[in-house]
Design a protein around this motif. Structure first.
Motif, PDB file in Angstrom:
ATOM      1  N   GLU A 100       0.828  -1.219   0.000  1.00  0.00           N
ATOM      2  CA  GLU A 100       0.000   0.000   0.000  1.00  0.00           C
ATOM      3  C   GLU A 100       0.857   1.262   0.000  1.00  0.00           C
ATOM      4  OE1 GLU A 100      -2.662  -0.511   3.319  1.00  0.00           O
ATOM      5  OE2 GLU A 100      -3.588  -2.277   2.387  1.00  0.00           O
ATOM      6  N   ILE A 102       3.825   1.576  -1.305  1.00  0.00           N
ATOM      7  CA  ILE A 102       4.398   1.719  -2.650  1.00  0.00           C
ATOM      8  C   ILE A 102       3.341   2.216  -3.625  1.00  0.00           C
ATOM      9  CG2 ILE A 102       5.384   0.430  -4.600  1.00  0.00           C
ATOM     10  CD1 ILE A 102       6.763  -1.369  -2.418  1.00  0.00           C
ATOM     11  N   GLN A 103       2.115   1.678  -3.510  1.00  0.00           N
ATOM     12  CA  GLN A 103       1.024   2.131  -4.383  1.00  0.00           C
ATOM     13  C   GLN A 103       0.719   3.606  -4.145  1.00  0.00           C
ATOM     14  OE1 GLN A 103      -1.882  -0.872  -3.315  1.00  0.00           O
ATOM     15  NE2 GLN A 103      -1.636  -1.943  -5.271  1.00  0.00           N
ATOM     16  N   GLY A 104       0.986   4.051  -2.926  1.00  0.00           N
ATOM     17  CA  GLY A 104       0.752   5.462  -2.575  1.00  0.00           C
ATOM     18  C   GLY A 104       1.905   6.360  -2.983  1.00  0.00           C
ATOM     19  N   GLY A 105       2.924   5.772  -3.649  1.00  0.00           N
ATOM     20  CA  GLY A 105       4.027   6.569  -4.179  1.00  0.00           C
ATOM     21  C   GLY A 105       5.262   6.611  -3.296  1.00  0.00           C
ATOM     22  N   LYS A 106       5.240   5.838  -2.175  1.00  0.00           N
ATOM     23  CA  LYS A 106       6.408   5.864  -1.286  1.00  0.00           C
ATOM     24  C   LYS A 106       7.300   4.647  -1.537  1.00  0.00           C
ATOM     25  CE  LYS A 106       7.839   6.448   3.494  1.00  0.00           C
ATOM     26  NZ  LYS A 106       7.545   6.270   4.909  1.00  0.00           N
ATOM     27  N   ILE A 107       8.414   4.880  -2.205  1.00  0.00           N
ATOM     28  CA  ILE A 107       9.404   3.817  -2.429  1.00  0.00           C
ATOM     29  C   ILE A 107      10.678   4.238  -1.706  1.00  0.00           C
ATOM     30  CG2 ILE A 107      10.747   2.527  -4.133  1.00  0.00           C
ATOM     31  CD1 ILE A 107       8.496   2.940  -6.121  1.00  0.00           C
ATOM     32  N   ASP A 108      10.886   3.651  -0.547  1.00  0.00           N
ATOM     33  CA  ASP A 108      11.985   4.090   0.317  1.00  0.00           C
ATOM     34  C   ASP A 108      13.126   3.071   0.345  1.00  0.00           C
ATOM     35  OD1 ASP A 108      13.250   5.824   1.957  1.00  0.00           O
ATOM     36  OD2 ASP A 108      12.211   5.244   3.793  1.00  0.00           O
ATOM     37  N   VAL A 128       4.788  -0.451 -11.189  1.00  0.00           N
ATOM     38  CA  VAL A 128       5.506   0.559 -10.411  1.00  0.00           C
ATOM     39  C   VAL A 128       6.973   0.171 -10.259  1.00  0.00           C
ATOM     40  CG1 VAL A 128       5.556   1.865  -8.241  1.00  0.00           C
ATOM     41  CG2 VAL A 128       3.382   0.986  -9.095  1.00  0.00           C
ATOM     42  N   LYS A 132      11.399   0.829 -12.662  1.00  0.00           N
ATOM     43  CA  LYS A 132      12.496   1.325 -11.809  1.00  0.00           C
ATOM     44  C   LYS A 132      13.578   0.262 -11.606  1.00  0.00           C
ATOM     45  CE  LYS A 132       9.579   4.543  -9.186  1.00  0.00           C
ATOM     46  NZ  LYS A 132      10.160   5.788  -9.671  1.00  0.00           N
TER      47      LYS A 132
END
Length: 230
Positions: A100, A102-108, A128, A132
């Motif tokens: 969730e 990652i789907q929300g744009g957080k790739i840490d 996603v 990358k």
């Protein structure tokens, strides 16, 4: 012709001359004059067409002297395997919660590892993670039950290489502050791995051109005949 920048005017390299590996490393180090520690990169031009499946070159190699970078590792795992990943030093560990995020744009993270039972979940993130280059892959050792070993490898100097459309592999082999002999050891390890990964469909000369550069420095051509494993 475009005007040379102040930095380009200080470069001491003959763009057309072929150099031995050690000489090329010395030139790259001498021209890495930025205020930050530049990454030393290798470009390997291969005699392959990666549009054909039997000419794809992809793999992982552990650079013996490390990369000089701090690698953040994300792991998809549950239960005991999640605990194992955390104990090994993984930066982000989770399952649905990680999906969730990652789907929300957080790739840490810079590398992604998953246990095989997680691939159903991870598969939903293909659009996603794929572009990358973060999609876990069994061939690269990033889909595994041995998550602790995979985390330690990712943090300990393991790099992934993959041939691009034009038949070129780009990979960092350390920092400009590294001793020349450490950069040479990493260079040799990468080239050796790529040569051993020669695909069955490759025709003619495989290792065609080699060049070294730093993040902000000039490209230095390497004499392929000088590359021991070519």
């Amino acid at each position: 012709m475009a005007k040379l920048t102040k930095k380009q005017k200080t470069w001491t390299v003959d763009a057309n001359k072929l150099h031995g590996v050690d000489e090329a490393i010395a030139i790259v180090k001498a021209n890495a004059t930025s205020k930050f520690d530049e990454t030393v990169e290798v470009a390997l031009n291969l005699g392959v067409d990666p549009r054909h499946a039997d000419q794809m070159v992809r793999g992982v190699v552990t650079l013996p002297k490390g990369t000089g970078k701090t690698v953040r590792v994300g792991v998809f795992a549950r239960g005991a395997k999640a605990d194992e990943a955390t104990a090994a030093g993984a930066d982000v560990v989770g399952a649905e919660d990680l999906m969730e995020a990652i789907q929300g744009g957080k790739i840490d993270f810079d590398r992604c590892i998953a246990t095989p039972d997680m691939m159903g979940l991870v598969g939903r993130l293909g659009k996603v993670l794929g572009p990358k280059g973060l999609m876990p892959n069994p061939k690269l050792g990033t889909v595994t039950m041995n998550v602790a070993e995979a985390v330690k490898a990712a943090k300990g100097g393991q790099v992934e290489y993959r041939v691009e459309k034009a038949g070129i592999i780009h990979s960092g082999i350390g920092k400009a502050s590294f001793p020349a002999e450490d950069l040479r050891a990493n260079f040799d390890a990468l080239v050796d791995a790529v040569v051993k990964a020669k695909p069955s469909g490759a025709k003619g000369k495989y290792l065609r051109k080699v060049a070294l550069s730093s993040s902000m420095g000039p490209g230095v051509k390497v004499d392929v005949a000088e590359v021991a494993t070519a």
